[in-house]
Design an enzyme around this catalytic site. Structure first.
Site, mmCIF file in Angstrom:
data_model
loop_
_atom_site.group_PDB
_atom_site.id
_atom_site.type_symbol
_atom_site.label_atom_id
_atom_site.label_comp_id
_atom_site.label_asym_id
_atom_site.label_seq_id
_atom_site.Cartn_x
_atom_site.Cartn_y
_atom_site.Cartn_z
ATOM 1 N N CYS A 179 0.834 -1.261 0.020
ATOM 2 C CA CYS A 179 0.055 -0.045 0.043
ATOM 3 C C CYS A 179 0.782 1.436 -0.027
ATOM 4 O O CYS A 179 2.069 1.051 -0.090
ATOM 5 C CB CYS A 179 -1.052 -0.147 1.269
ATOM 6 N N CYS A 193 -2.179 1.566 -4.196
ATOM 7 C CA CYS A 193 -1.056 2.104 -4.446
ATOM 8 C C CYS A 193 -0.970 2.179 -5.985
ATOM 9 O O CYS A 193 0.073 2.712 -6.683
ATOM 10 C CB CYS A 193 0.174 1.417 -4.057
ATOM 11 N N CYS A 242 3.698 -0.535 -8.537
ATOM 12 C CA CYS A 242 4.294 -1.726 -8.208
ATOM 13 C C CYS A 242 4.618 -2.385 -9.499
ATOM 14 O O CYS A 242 4.065 -2.351 -10.542
ATOM 15 C CB CYS A 242 3.191 -2.726 -7.528
#
Length: 134
Positions: A11, A85, A89
């Site tokens: 997150c 998020c 990633c």
């Protein structure tokens, strides 16, 4: 190389959702699953309301500290679960990616954190059964 599955929870601040998810998976699966958590922009400390909410269900995360998301953490994980998020990633072929849409506990009191905690626990319980075939 380990035979056990590995999961990375991500997150933004690694101070709430990902910390709760990692703690629940560790609590439920013990050493049968390798568990990591990280944040794209880690906070200085875990959210105190999150620590309190987890303590209410017997899971102590008071000593945890937010960690920065690294490419290595993603590469070392079989499953990468993101929680708000966005696209920060890194994506690698052969990895399993899940995005859990959950409210952000940042700036919330323990009353607001409890339903988020309970939703995370339910999702982690399902994930644990799936990973371990139980």
């Amino acid at each position: 190389m380990s035979d056990k599955p590995s999961v990375l929870f991500v997150c933004v601040h690694n101070a709430g959702r990902s910390q709760m998810a990692a703690a629940f998976l560790t609590h439920l699966a013990g050493d049968r699953v390798e568990v990591r958590s990280a944040g794209s922009a880690p906070a200085d400390a875990v959210n105190p309301a999150v620590v309190e909410a987890m303590a209410e269900v017997g899971v102590d995360i008071a000593a945890e500290v937010p960690k920065v998301l690294t490419t290595q953490a993603v590469q070392s994980s079989d499953v990468c679960i993101t929680m708000g998020c966005g696209d920060v990633c890194p994506v690698f072929p052969g990895k399993r990616y899940l995005d859990w849409t959950l409210d952000d506990p940042a700036g919330q009191g323990v009353e607001a954190v409890r339903p988020i905690r309970d939703e995370i626990r339910a999702r982690v319980e399902h994930l644990t059964k799936e990973l371990l075939g139980t």
